[in-house]
Design an enzyme around this catalytic site. Sequence first.
Site, PDB file in Angstrom:
ATOM      1  N   HIS A 154      45.053  46.060  46.850  1.00  0.00           N
ATOM      2  CA  HIS A 154      44.145  45.255  46.027  1.00  0.00           C
ATOM      3  C   HIS A 154      43.799  43.935  46.714  1.00  0.00           C
ATOM      4  O   HIS A 154      42.648  43.477  46.671  1.00  0.00           O
ATOM      5  CB  HIS A 154      44.797  44.998  44.674  1.00  0.00           C
ATOM      6  CG  HIS A 154      44.026  44.062  43.807  1.00  0.00           C
ATOM      7  ND1 HIS A 154      44.489  42.812  43.489  1.00  0.00           N
ATOM      8  CD2 HIS A 154      42.822  44.176  43.200  1.00  0.00           C
ATOM      9  CE1 HIS A 154      43.610  42.199  42.725  1.00  0.00           C
ATOM     10  NE2 HIS A 154      42.588  42.997  42.530  1.00  0.00           N
TER      11      HIS A 154
ATOM     12  N   GLU B 286      41.152  44.583  49.216  1.00  0.00           N
ATOM     13  CA  GLU B 286      39.850  44.745  48.563  1.00  0.00           C
ATOM     14  C   GLU B 286      39.164  43.385  48.391  1.00  0.00           C
ATOM     15  O   GLU B 286      37.970  43.234  48.666  1.00  0.00           O
ATOM     16  CB  GLU B 286      40.036  45.419  47.209  1.00  0.00           C
ATOM     17  CG  GLU B 286      38.759  45.547  46.392  1.00  0.00           C
ATOM     18  CD  GLU B 286      38.994  45.423  44.909  1.00  0.00           C
ATOM     19  OE1 GLU B 286      38.283  44.619  44.262  1.00  0.00           O
ATOM     20  OE2 GLU B 286      39.889  46.113  44.388  1.00  0.00           O
ATOM     21  N   HIS B 287      39.914  42.394  47.953  1.00  0.00           N
ATOM     22  CA  HIS B 287      39.353  41.037  47.804  1.00  0.00           C
ATOM     23  C   HIS B 287      38.863  40.497  49.147  1.00  0.00           C
ATOM     24  O   HIS B 287      37.769  39.928  49.236  1.00  0.00           O
ATOM     25  CB  HIS B 287      40.420  40.090  47.252  1.00  0.00           C
ATOM     26  CG  HIS B 287      40.551  40.117  45.767  1.00  0.00           C
ATOM     27  ND1 HIS B 287      40.301  39.018  44.974  1.00  0.00           N
ATOM     28  CD2 HIS B 287      40.899  41.116  44.914  1.00  0.00           C
ATOM     29  CE1 HIS B 287      40.491  39.334  43.711  1.00  0.00           C
ATOM     30  NE2 HIS B 287      40.865  40.601  43.639  1.00  0.00           N
TER      31      HIS B 287
ATOM     32  N   GLU C   1      44.461  36.076  38.954  1.00  0.00           N
ATOM     33  CA  GLU C   1      44.075  37.328  38.283  1.00  0.00           C
ATOM     34  C   GLU C   1      45.297  37.991  37.662  1.00  0.00           C
ATOM     35  O   GLU C   1      45.242  38.513  36.536  1.00  0.00           O
ATOM     36  CB  GLU C   1      43.407  38.258  39.288  1.00  0.00           C
ATOM     37  CG  GLU C   1      42.950  39.566  38.711  1.00  0.00           C
ATOM     38  CD  GLU C   1      42.324  40.501  39.758  1.00  0.00           C
ATOM     39  OE1 GLU C   1      42.225  41.705  39.466  1.00  0.00           O
ATOM     40  OE2 GLU C   1      41.951  40.024  40.855  1.00  0.00           O
TER      41      GLU C   1
END
Length: 470
Positions: free
Chosen positions: A85, A88-89, A165
């Site tokens: 993840h 991905e950022h 997040e």
Amino acid sequence: MIQQFRRFCAGLIVSLSAFGGFAGAAENADLLLSGPLFPAIETFHLENGMQVGVVPDARATFVTHMVWYRVGAADEASGKSGIAHFLEHLLFKGTEKFPGNAIDRTVKAVGGNHNAFTSHDYTGYFQKVTREHLPLMMEIEADRMMNVDFNAADVDVERQVVLEERARGIETSPRAQLSAAMDLALFKNHPYRRPIIGWRNEIESLNVDEIREFYERFYTPANAILIVAGNVTLDEVKSLAGKVYAPLQNRAPAYQPERPQEPDELRMRQVITVRDPKITNESITITFRVPSFRTGLPGENEAIDMLSEILSGTTRSRIYRDMVIDRQIATSAGAYAGSGARDDTTFALYATPKGEVTLEEMEKELFAAIDRIARDGVTSDELDRARKRLFANAIYAQDSASGLANILGRTLIVGNRLEDIRSWPDRLRAITPAQIQAVAAKFFDPDKAVIGLLRRPIDFETASLKKDPA
């Protein structure tokens, strides 16, 4: 953007039921699905091993362009949770041809939108643009696949974004905390036990070299699937993909996930309670580990999906009608199955009690709903209605090119085939009441369930007075 596809939807086979709300077309659905599902979809491979799926739809005004990678949170090394993840950022921070925020500016300049998602099983990137800008989107993703330039400054900045997040999504949400704790209990050995976003202490320790190594191992043509859907033809996509993606060289072999599986001897009943002042309505969730389409015996996954539909497909289905409408002991109740995962997955029952009804009473009611099917089975009429609803959902799914792109991508990326999509109606037609009764008896043992309770905090003063009124 994190998507818990394993839990809340599922590759093709369950995602077809996730298009809900179209039960009005159910009566004619079986007739309309008399042939193969989604016959216009085609797939092929480029010479470098990259698979391509094409969903032609001349009615569409936009084209959806997606690149899926066969790597997700379940493929991370021990101690490196969250890296899929996190990566991905970072892939929005720029490439050689599109430095800084040029990707975002370029997509928006042509009137498009874009985003990305990470699950336990895969990571994906997509754009939605008018068809004349498809070559540019391919150029962006080809460059992002091969030429991301990582630096420590970007990693440190994005680390704070990811941690924020996580704080919003898990650390301040009692429901998310309960879900994470239940995953740890349900999957004691398999990496589905880890949250997709990762553990805070491990996110804090990830460094630029580890992220670059992960990128170079998994982001390669042979480990990717391209999906293009909308007003395009197969020949157009073959030509464009041949020019843009086919020249890319593999820097690593295609990844074939080999994950530790769950030993059956570790399956046992567990109760997990989360108490929080933010909880206004107490609720219960009961989860079981069940096979996915890939891991189950023939027909088991389809029978589990049908069981979920019979229990909870509409307000007239068994659990909702009985507990919410007829007896009014719950304000909500239902079930869901996550059968599109690569490995064994989750089936859940849930309810929110009404009035003075307790969570303990809700637990008994939910187990009883499954036990009645395991003991007495379902009727042919229930099965027929559930099948028609799923078929109706599949018919309406064909009205959305981007929806079909998601179905195709989620199916192929976990190792299933286009033929698995096309044969889905026939497999559902073959399911019998006896098969649904069999899976209810086989996989829903109360002694192997994980029970999650969301409760309000204990009022210790009131509790003490009740025990000792003197």
